[in-house]
Design an enzyme around this catalytic site. Sequence first.
Site, PDB file in Angstrom:
ATOM      1  N   HIS A 157       0.845  -1.195   0.000  1.00 15.40           N
ATOM      2  CA  HIS A 157       0.000   0.000   0.000  1.00 15.40           C
ATOM      3  C   HIS A 157       0.885   1.250   0.000  1.00 15.40           C
ATOM      4  O   HIS A 157       1.716   1.432   0.884  1.00 15.40           O
ATOM      5  CB  HIS A 157      -0.905  -0.035   1.238  1.00 15.40           C
ATOM      6  CG  HIS A 157      -2.115   0.817   1.151  1.00 15.40           C
ATOM      7  ND1 HIS A 157      -2.839   1.180   2.282  1.00 15.40           N
ATOM      8  CD2 HIS A 157      -2.761   1.374   0.100  1.00 15.40           C
ATOM      9  CE1 HIS A 157      -3.865   1.904   1.922  1.00 15.40           C
ATOM     10  NE2 HIS A 157      -3.847   2.037   0.581  1.00 15.40           N
TER      11      HIS A 157
ATOM     12  N   ASP B 203      -5.650   4.189   3.970  1.00 21.66           N
ATOM     13  CA  ASP B 203      -7.076   4.342   3.689  1.00 21.66           C
ATOM     14  C   ASP B 203      -7.755   4.888   4.933  1.00 21.66           C
ATOM     15  O   ASP B 203      -7.565   4.373   6.048  1.00 21.66           O
ATOM     16  CB  ASP B 203      -7.705   2.997   3.322  1.00 21.66           C
ATOM     17  CG  ASP B 203      -7.254   2.496   1.961  1.00 21.66           C
ATOM     18  OD1 ASP B 203      -6.761   3.338   1.159  1.00 21.66           O
ATOM     19  OD2 ASP B 203      -7.370   1.281   1.708  1.00 21.66           O
TER      20      ASP B 203
ATOM     21  N   HIS C 283     -14.259   4.718   0.589  1.00 20.34           N
ATOM     22  CA  HIS C 283     -13.206   5.113   1.513  1.00 20.34           C
ATOM     23  C   HIS C 283     -12.371   6.202   0.839  1.00 20.34           C
ATOM     24  O   HIS C 283     -12.586   6.509  -0.340  1.00 20.34           O
ATOM     25  CB  HIS C 283     -12.319   3.921   1.906  1.00 20.34           C
ATOM     26  CG  HIS C 283     -11.467   3.417   0.805  1.00 20.34           C
ATOM     27  ND1 HIS C 283     -11.946   2.612  -0.231  1.00 20.34           N
ATOM     28  CD2 HIS C 283     -10.144   3.620   0.536  1.00 20.34           C
ATOM     29  CE1 HIS C 283     -10.965   2.328  -1.064  1.00 20.34           C
ATOM     30  NE2 HIS C 283      -9.852   2.928  -0.626  1.00 20.34           N
TER      31      HIS C 283
ATOM     32  N   HIS D 160      -8.471   7.114  -0.167  1.00 20.52           N
ATOM     33  CA  HIS D 160      -7.057   6.763  -0.217  1.00 20.52           C
ATOM     34  C   HIS D 160      -6.255   8.068  -0.145  1.00 20.52           C
ATOM     35  O   HIS D 160      -6.461   8.983  -0.942  1.00 20.52           O
ATOM     36  CB  HIS D 160      -6.740   6.027  -1.529  1.00 20.52           C
ATOM     37  CG  HIS D 160      -5.282   5.727  -1.679  1.00 20.52           C
ATOM     38  ND1 HIS D 160      -4.679   4.645  -1.092  1.00 20.52           N
ATOM     39  CD2 HIS D 160      -4.290   6.398  -2.357  1.00 20.52           C
ATOM     40  CE1 HIS D 160      -3.404   4.625  -1.398  1.00 20.52           C
ATOM     41  NE2 HIS D 160      -3.138   5.695  -2.166  1.00 20.52           N
TER      42      HIS D 160
END
Length: 261
Positions: free
Chosen positions: A154, A158, A233, A235
């Site tokens: 990642h 998030d 959500h 990011h």
Amino acid sequence: MAFTRATGKHRAPSRLTRRSANLAGVATLATTGVIGTLAAPAVAAETGVSAAAEETGLNQLVAPVTSLADEIAAQAAAQKKAAEEAEAKAKARAKAAAEAKRKAEQRAKEAREAKERAAREAERKRLAYRLPVAGTFVTTGYKAGGALWSSGSHSGVDFRAPAGSTVVAVGAGTVVEAGWGGAYGNNVVLRMNDGTYTQYGHLSAITVSVGQSVAAGGQIGISGSTGNSTGPHLHFEARTTPDYGSDIDPVAYLRSHGVNV
């Protein structure tokens, strides 16, 4: 031959005898008041002079002169007192004016300081960093691994953001990208005032355009689930350049700017 004093003849008194007699006579005259009588005219004469002076009005001349001197002295004293009172009033007015000036300057200073404090506070608020979504928290951490990310990990974090949540700039900056971002869906990239960059992905709507300046907390979009996303959500990335691959730890970034994450 022998001589004898003639019968009935007397010699003249000696000098000593005559002097004693004279002294005795003077004493007698003094005793009987003759000398006192003789001295009386002198005393009377002196008394007469005084009486004559009174009759000629000499005292009448002396009295007005004395009264005039007193009047002049009183006038001088009154003038001195009036001058002293005027000086005291002038000093009081000058003191009051100086105090009024000091108070006015103090009020002006306080007003300037209040204005400066307000400006600093406004600037602090304008520059202060915050979370991109109010009351949010991290749901997926930085560098988390998995098949969801093409790089294998990642590149941001998030944040929980139900669909339709307002997304804001974490700090003041300028929009350098606003549009479709491939796997990020609708995304916005800001160049922050400190020279770093922040990125906001998976938006359902974008509310800014390239070149626009935004303040900290200014709205840049609406949260959603566009692009490579499994549900609504936000990011969020922190970068050293506007490009993918220059990411840095976003949580550490926000904390370094005073944001409690």
